[in-house]
Design a protein around this motif. Structure first.
Motif, short mmCIF file in Angstrom:
data_model
loop_
_atom_site.label_atom_id
_atom_site.label_comp_id
_atom_site.label_asym_id
_atom_site.label_seq_id
_atom_site.Cartn_x
_atom_site.Cartn_y
_atom_site.Cartn_z
N ASP A 159 74.71 -20.55 100.52
CA ASP A 159 74.34 -19.16 100.72
C ASP A 159 73.04 -18.87 99.97
N TYR A 160 72.68 -17.60 99.89
CA TYR A 160 71.41 -17.24 99.26
C TYR A 160 71.29 -17.81 97.85
N LEU A 161 72.33 -17.67 97.06
CA LEU A 161 72.25 -18.09 95.66
C LEU A 161 72.26 -19.61 95.51
N THR A 162 73.18 -20.28 96.20
CA THR A 162 73.32 -21.72 96.03
C THR A 162 72.22 -22.50 96.74
N SER A 163 71.50 -21.84 97.65
CA SER A 163 70.42 -22.55 98.35
C SER A 163 69.09 -22.48 97.62
N ARG A 164 69.01 -21.72 96.55
CA ARG A 164 67.73 -21.54 95.86
C ARG A 164 67.28 -22.84 95.19
N VAL A 165 66.01 -23.17 95.40
CA VAL A 165 65.43 -24.39 94.85
C VAL A 165 64.24 -24.00 93.98
N PRO A 166 64.35 -24.11 92.64
CA PRO A 166 63.20 -23.80 91.78
C PRO A 166 62.14 -24.89 91.88
N LEU A 167 60.88 -24.49 92.02
CA LEU A 167 59.79 -25.45 92.16
C LEU A 167 58.81 -25.39 91.00
N LEU A 168 58.42 -24.18 90.61
CA LEU A 168 57.41 -23.98 89.57
C LEU A 168 57.93 -22.93 88.60
N PHE A 169 57.61 -23.12 87.30
CA PHE A 169 58.12 -22.15 86.33
C PHE A 169 57.35 -22.26 85.02
N ASN A 170 57.48 -21.23 84.23
CA ASN A 170 57.08 -21.24 82.82
C ASN A 170 58.00 -20.24 82.11
N ASN A 171 57.64 -19.83 80.91
CA ASN A 171 58.52 -18.92 80.17
C ASN A 171 58.53 -17.50 80.73
N ASP A 172 57.65 -17.24 81.72
CA ASP A 172 57.53 -15.89 82.27
C ASP A 172 58.21 -15.72 83.62
N LEU A 173 58.32 -16.79 84.40
CA LEU A 173 58.80 -16.64 85.77
C LEU A 173 59.28 -17.96 86.34
N ILE A 174 59.98 -17.88 87.45
CA ILE A 174 60.39 -19.02 88.26
C ILE A 174 59.97 -18.72 89.69
N VAL A 175 59.34 -19.69 90.34
CA VAL A 175 58.97 -19.58 91.75
C VAL A 175 59.72 -20.65 92.51
N GLY A 176 60.41 -20.24 93.58
CA GLY A 176 61.17 -21.21 94.35
C GLY A 176 61.34 -20.77 95.79
N VAL A 177 62.04 -21.59 96.55
CA VAL A 177 62.32 -21.29 97.96
C VAL A 177 63.81 -21.43 98.20
N ALA A 178 64.25 -20.85 99.31
CA ALA A 178 65.67 -20.93 99.68
C ALA A 178 65.78 -20.95 101.20
N ALA A 179 66.77 -21.70 101.69
CA ALA A 179 67.07 -21.74 103.12
C ALA A 179 68.56 -21.48 103.30
N PRO A 180 69.00 -20.24 103.13
CA PRO A 180 70.44 -19.93 103.21
C PRO A 180 71.00 -20.21 104.59
N ARG A 181 72.26 -20.63 104.62
CA ARG A 181 72.95 -20.89 105.88
C ARG A 181 74.17 -20.00 106.07
N GLN A 182 74.47 -19.17 105.09
CA GLN A 182 75.58 -18.23 105.23
C GLN A 182 75.39 -17.06 104.27
N SER A 183 76.15 -16.00 104.50
CA SER A 183 76.06 -14.81 103.67
C SER A 183 76.86 -14.98 102.39
N MET A 184 76.55 -14.13 101.40
CA MET A 184 77.34 -14.05 100.18
C MET A 184 78.54 -13.15 100.48
N THR A 185 79.73 -13.70 100.45
CA THR A 185 80.91 -12.91 100.80
C THR A 185 82.01 -12.96 99.74
N ASP A 186 82.06 -14.02 98.96
CA ASP A 186 83.19 -14.21 98.04
C ASP A 186 82.92 -13.70 96.63
N TYR A 187 81.71 -13.29 96.35
CA TYR A 187 81.37 -12.88 94.99
C TYR A 187 80.17 -11.94 95.02
N PHE A 188 79.91 -11.32 93.88
CA PHE A 188 78.75 -10.47 93.68
C PHE A 188 77.84 -11.15 92.66
#
Length: 397
Positions: free
Chosen positions: A96-125
């Motif tokens: 889903d959105y959360l588990t599909s996230r792939v961090p690529l670039l980061f420092n102490n200020d931010l994380i930049v990544g991409v995601a390719a979700p295949r389903q909705s978040m339904t079981d948790y918040f």
């Protein structure tokens, strides 16, 4: 940024707000007020009114380290990352959105990544207790459901989600391939200060205005008790807790701290007789980086204009560009989902031949998102896995 209200609120803050009386006219008690704010009591805030106390935690189940891992600490190579090839750690077919996230670039200020979700978040918040989040929707559509209301999203939308916001993301279909760019920012994300007057209103020369910004609508109010799973990101770990009441139990709220959407197609580019520098494309700012939007626009109209950008040195910034769609005129061999990184300290500019190709052109149809950081970025193992390995030599011709 600006004031918004949704649902029912009392006429005076910090006063009794009674629930409707029951069938026999007896009082049902009071709603529970919550200040949802930032930067102590000095930043943006909203006042929320809950059916149940928002403080009820039944259990802490587990904590998992999700901090990005350094693969390249001190990078001095220009890179091209093939973002559509980035894969999550678990099975991409059910991420889903959360588990599909792939961090690529980061420092102490931010994380930049991409995601390719295949389903909705339904079981948790989910809530990010560390960072504001900026999502860019490249492919797919759906709804950002939050305790402050729902925002419909689709192609080209930026979603700005303040830290601490409880939300779920639902997609309209999993048949269409969804693609997201995400940025997690440890400092608040704002519209650029130079676009606003001292009251905070966007000025006439701003490339967008309040009409272009979509606020939450369709407030959900759930009066439910039970076991509700909440995943909270804090200090690089993902903690799973169980709440005793449904997180979306707000009957009304007002204030300045809430999620919103802005579509890149509503950005009105600033053009000139000669080539304009990247700050004219700025869309968001923080204390540690800026975000710019490259959109379809007329090229420079001086009779001797060179529409391609001039070579420039990023001494104080690392420049990241996420290519969305169209023909990005300053680069060769660029496709949707590609990400370029130009580290500070090395001059960069148009690809060989791009300057000459641009002369005489009158417009562009490109879309891209740029993130310029004020401190150097590190690369993750996932970034190296999708690095083309040769981009840094592309200026040799």
């Amino acid at each position: 940024m600006f004031y918004h209200t949704l649902g029912r609120i009392p006429p005076k803050r910090h006063t009794q707000f009674e629930k409707p009386t029951n069938a026999v006219g007896e009082s049902s008690g009071l709603y529970y007020e919550q200040l949802f704010g930032t930067i102590g009591f000095d930043g943006m805030s909203s006042l929320l009114y809950h059916v149940h106390r928002p403080t009820q935690v039944k259990a802490l189940l587990d904590s998992v380290d999700v901090a990005p891992k350094v693969a390249v600490d001190k990078n001095m190579l220009a890179r091209k990352l093939l973002g559509f090839q980035a894969q999550p750690a678990e099975d991409a077919g059910r991420a889903d959105y959360l588990t599909s996230r792939v961090p690529l670039l980061f420092n102490n200020d931010l994380i930049v990544g991409v995601a390719a979700p295949r389903q909705s978040m339904t079981d948790y918040f989910y809530k990010n207790a560390d960072s504001d989040e900026l999502l860019f929707v490249h492919r797919g559509s759906g709804r950002l459901r939050t305790l402050l209301g729902t925002i419909q999203f689709g192609y080209g939308d930026y979603l700005v989600i303040p830290r601490g916001m409880i939300y779920q993301i639902e997609f309209d279909t999993t048949d269409e391939e969804c693609r997201l760019l995400y940025v997690e920012s440890h400092s608040p994300i704002y519209t650029p200060k130079r676009y606003r007057n001292h009251f905070g209103q966007l000025l006439e020369h701003s490339p967008f205005c309040e009409r272009d910004i979509r606020r939450p609508q369709d407030l959900e109010t759930h009066d439910e008790t039970g076991d509700f799973m909440m995943k909270i990101k804090k200090q690089g770990s993902l903690h799973t807790l169980v709440y005793a009441t449904h997180p979306f139990d707000v009957v009304g709220w007002d204030g300045y701290n809430f999620p919103y959407a802005f579509n890149i197609q509503n950005f009105e580019p600033i053009t000139g007789r000669v080539h304009q520098p990247p700050p004219v494309h700025q869309t968001f700012q923080t204390e540690t980086f800026v975000v710019c939007s490259f959109c379809p626009r007329l090229y420079d109209y001086h009779p001797k204009a060179i529409p391609a950008p001039y070579n420039h040195s990023n001494i104080d910034s690392d420049e990241v560009i996420y290519y969305v769609d169209g023909d990005f005129m300053s680069r060769n061999d660029i496709a949707p989902g590609h990400i370029t990184l130009h580290p500070g300290g090395i001059p960069h500019g148009p690809a060989p031949g791009a300057m000459e190709r641009s002369i005489g052109k009158t417009s562009t149809e490109e879309y891209a998102v740029m993130v310029d950081t004020f401190r150097p970025l590190q690369l993750t193992e996932q970034a190296l896995a999708v690095d083309d390995g040769v981009y840094w030599k592309s200026w040799l011709g």
